[in-house]
Design an enzyme around this catalytic site. Sequence first.
Site, PDB file in Angstrom:
ATOM      1  N   GLU A 191       0.922  -1.249   0.061  1.00  0.00           N
ATOM      2  CA  GLU A 191       0.018   0.045  -0.024  1.00  0.00           C
ATOM      3  C   GLU A 191       0.997   1.357  -0.069  1.00  0.00           C
ATOM      4  O   GLU A 191       0.557   2.266  -0.664  1.00  0.00           O
ATOM      5  CB  GLU A 191      -1.005   0.062   1.212  1.00  0.00           C
ATOM      6  CG  GLU A 191      -2.006   1.191   1.139  1.00  0.00           C
ATOM      7  CD  GLU A 191      -2.956   1.132   2.353  1.00  0.00           C
ATOM      8  OE1 GLU A 191      -3.801   1.934   2.419  1.00  0.00           O
ATOM      9  OE2 GLU A 191      -2.924   0.045   3.183  1.00  0.00           O
ATOM     10  N   TYR A 192       1.897   1.295   0.727  1.00  0.00           N
ATOM     11  CA  TYR A 192       2.824   2.449   0.830  1.00  0.00           C
ATOM     12  C   TYR A 192       3.550   2.456  -0.698  1.00  0.00           C
ATOM     13  O   TYR A 192       3.466   3.604  -1.078  1.00  0.00           O
ATOM     14  CB  TYR A 192       3.965   2.169   1.829  1.00  0.00           C
ATOM     15  CG  TYR A 192       4.984   3.138   1.823  1.00  0.00           C
ATOM     16  CD1 TYR A 192       4.830   4.201   2.706  1.00  0.00           C
ATOM     17  CD2 TYR A 192       6.153   3.209   1.044  1.00  0.00           C
ATOM     18  CE1 TYR A 192       5.953   5.200   2.797  1.00  0.00           C
ATOM     19  CE2 TYR A 192       6.961   4.175   1.065  1.00  0.00           C
ATOM     20  CZ  TYR A 192       6.930   5.281   1.881  1.00  0.00           C
ATOM     21  OH  TYR A 192       7.986   6.230   1.823  1.00  0.00           O
ATOM     22  N   LYS A 230      17.688  -8.483  -0.375  1.00  0.00           N
ATOM     23  CA  LYS A 230      17.274  -7.420   0.312  1.00  0.00           C
ATOM     24  C   LYS A 230      16.744  -7.676   1.670  1.00  0.00           C
ATOM     25  O   LYS A 230      15.822  -8.205   1.937  1.00  0.00           O
ATOM     26  CB  LYS A 230      16.204  -6.680  -0.493  1.00  0.00           C
ATOM     27  CG  LYS A 230      15.901  -5.436   0.406  1.00  0.00           C
ATOM     28  CD  LYS A 230      14.900  -4.398  -0.529  1.00  0.00           C
ATOM     29  CE  LYS A 230      14.340  -2.981  -0.048  1.00  0.00           C
ATOM     30  NZ  LYS A 230      13.667  -3.359   1.388  1.00  0.00           N
ATOM     31  N   CYS A 238     -17.412  13.708  20.837  1.00  0.00           N
ATOM     32  CA  CYS A 238     -17.491  12.303  20.521  1.00  0.00           C
ATOM     33  C   CYS A 238     -16.111  11.648  21.328  1.00  0.00           C
ATOM     34  O   CYS A 238     -15.097  12.175  20.907  1.00  0.00           O
ATOM     35  CB  CYS A 238     -17.143  12.073  18.947  1.00  0.00           C
ATOM     36  SG  CYS A 238     -16.807  10.239  18.470  1.00  0.00           S
TER      37      CYS A 238
END
Length: 693
Positions: free
Chosen positions: A42-43, A123, A437
């Site tokens: 996602e990054y 890596k 809230c």
Amino acid sequence: MQNIDLISEKEAKKLLEELADKIAMYNHAYYIEDNPLVSDSEYDQLFNLNLKLENTFPHLVLSNSPSKKIGAKITNKFAKVIHQAPMLSLSNAFDEEDIRDFLERIKNFLRINEFTPIFCEPKIDGLSFSAIYKHGLFITGATRGDGYVGEDITINIKTIKNFPHKIDNAPEFLEVRGEIYIEKQDFVNLNKEQEAQNRGKFANPRNAAAGSIRQLDVAITAQRPLKYFIYSGGVTEKNLASTQEQLLAKLKALSFSVNEISKLASSEEEIFAFYEYLKTNRHNLPYEIDGVVYKLNNFAMQNRMGFIARSPRFAIAHKFPAIIGQTKLLSITVQVGRTGMLTPVAELDPLEIGGVVVSRATLHNFQDIARKDVRIKDYVFLQRAGDVIPQITGVDISKRSNDTVKFDTPVFCPSCNSKLRYVSEDIIIRCDNGLNCPAQNYERICHFVSKNAMDIAGLGRKQVAFLIDKRLISNPLDIFFLKKKNETNLIRLENMDGWGKKSVANLWQNIEKSQKISLQRFIYALGIRHIGEQNAKLLAREFVSYNNFIAQMELLSKNDSDVYQKLNDLEGIGDKMLVDIIDFFYVKENIQLIKKLGAVLNIEDYKETREQNILTGKILVFTGSLKTISRVEAKEIAEKLGAKVASSVSSNTDLLIVGVNGGSKLKKAKELNIKIIDEAEWLAFIKCLEKEV
């Protein structure tokens, strides 16, 4: 991923601003807090979207662009170490086409036709570090930090087994760089120990390694099963080798631990074969790897290619695809964030994926649940790429039973029961009840005391929840009167569960210390939606002092058109941010709270520290063939001097640099009356500027 071809310039500007703040937040969580908020994939999607937008709209590149930054800002937890040469990140590739593009860029830059040898190595998924030796003695160890300044972890590194404190036959000055990691089985054993001692478990081996090496108590670090690999040299007094292959052999001879799994590839086919080999066998390795690193083997060629803002041109990381698993969805809980946004979270039957036990996953948004038809008690597919919270990618319909339950999108807030507002075609749902809230109020106080805001050590999420529950605080202002209130209580804080005299005394000291704060950090601490650290700095730069800031915001709350126009004209503040600022200050309670905070805090005026020159912020275009340097090198020099380089001439262009055969760009520049200089004038001009810088 959005279609860049269909996006307008105005939309691109907004999106770049949002991406800068979001990626900065994710960087801080990953590099500094050792607590990733999103998956690697996602990054990477967000980062690549940012890059594509910048390539399409180069004149919109922000000063705080993620593409120019490495890692994240360091904390004050450790002493600072300035890297003698920046510790850069690697650009990422996700498929073979990306690698072919990388290899083609090498040929074009070096102006060669033949394949040049590429060194391939795993890596390692750990924490990057630098180690400096003088006269063979280890004297300084540091984290990557923001790439330019790291944290001093010298003593902690000395606790790593087999890390050499002294090396023979070393140059007078030597820097090496590598990765600190924890092996998979050691990670499992460590989490068992943590659980037995009623301490928090680590999410994955990378977090465990990073959290262990960044301990203030070196005795804790010494107990952790840390290991390391050295993968490169940094600044050194004399060249150790002429290739990456030779360098690793030399480092091994000097008693450093280097990864034996590597290959010098002499063709594209050999590169991809090595990648497939590691991808297939990665689970058999004792440590986590998340891809393969490819580097030009020849150092002379590396030096010629140089660097872009945050990464070398001569190296790239070929990432592995995410790991897939399947488990049962037990329930869906809804979390309410600081700005009122609701987020659905999947509660799962625990499942081990890649050595990590997963019990929660992100569902992104409510529309995503409906689109994937995710139901409670379904068997769902998970994707994990080294992250803390994996993603649900789909449902195994073949296993769906009759007792599955469709999820009903909430109409009322699960925290305060107020009616919710649907935004952006149901993708975003908000509670507009603000500080009334309980969930938002809690998150807002947590944000207020966080490291990049007021930085009140000793007030974490657990402590804030405790103080709210005991009715000792109900808003950020109460924190600064907590000590006085505690003195009049029948049961004092130091006598309550989880507290003691020392922790409370430290808390009072940290609260007092936090009361002196810069204007930009104060604005960030307020928690205005979409106003991250960089945008808070923009506002601080514009209004300079707290008194002017609050006076102008009070006028804005009364619909003052001059203040509105001032914010609207402010470079970097988009339409969405402007609306959020207005919404925030329209709430009278917010202004009242800020005024009361201003009375108890010492808020320092904004001071500009950035050095500028005549090219800063200017938009340049190159045309024609350059004789002295390549187009890529010319672009890099211009950007280092603060300019933005565009691919086409427009009314926004400030300067056109013309090589041989200028063509249509030259013609258009003349029509628009844009300043034009040739290559010789450009080289003379930048030479003068570089001397000044």
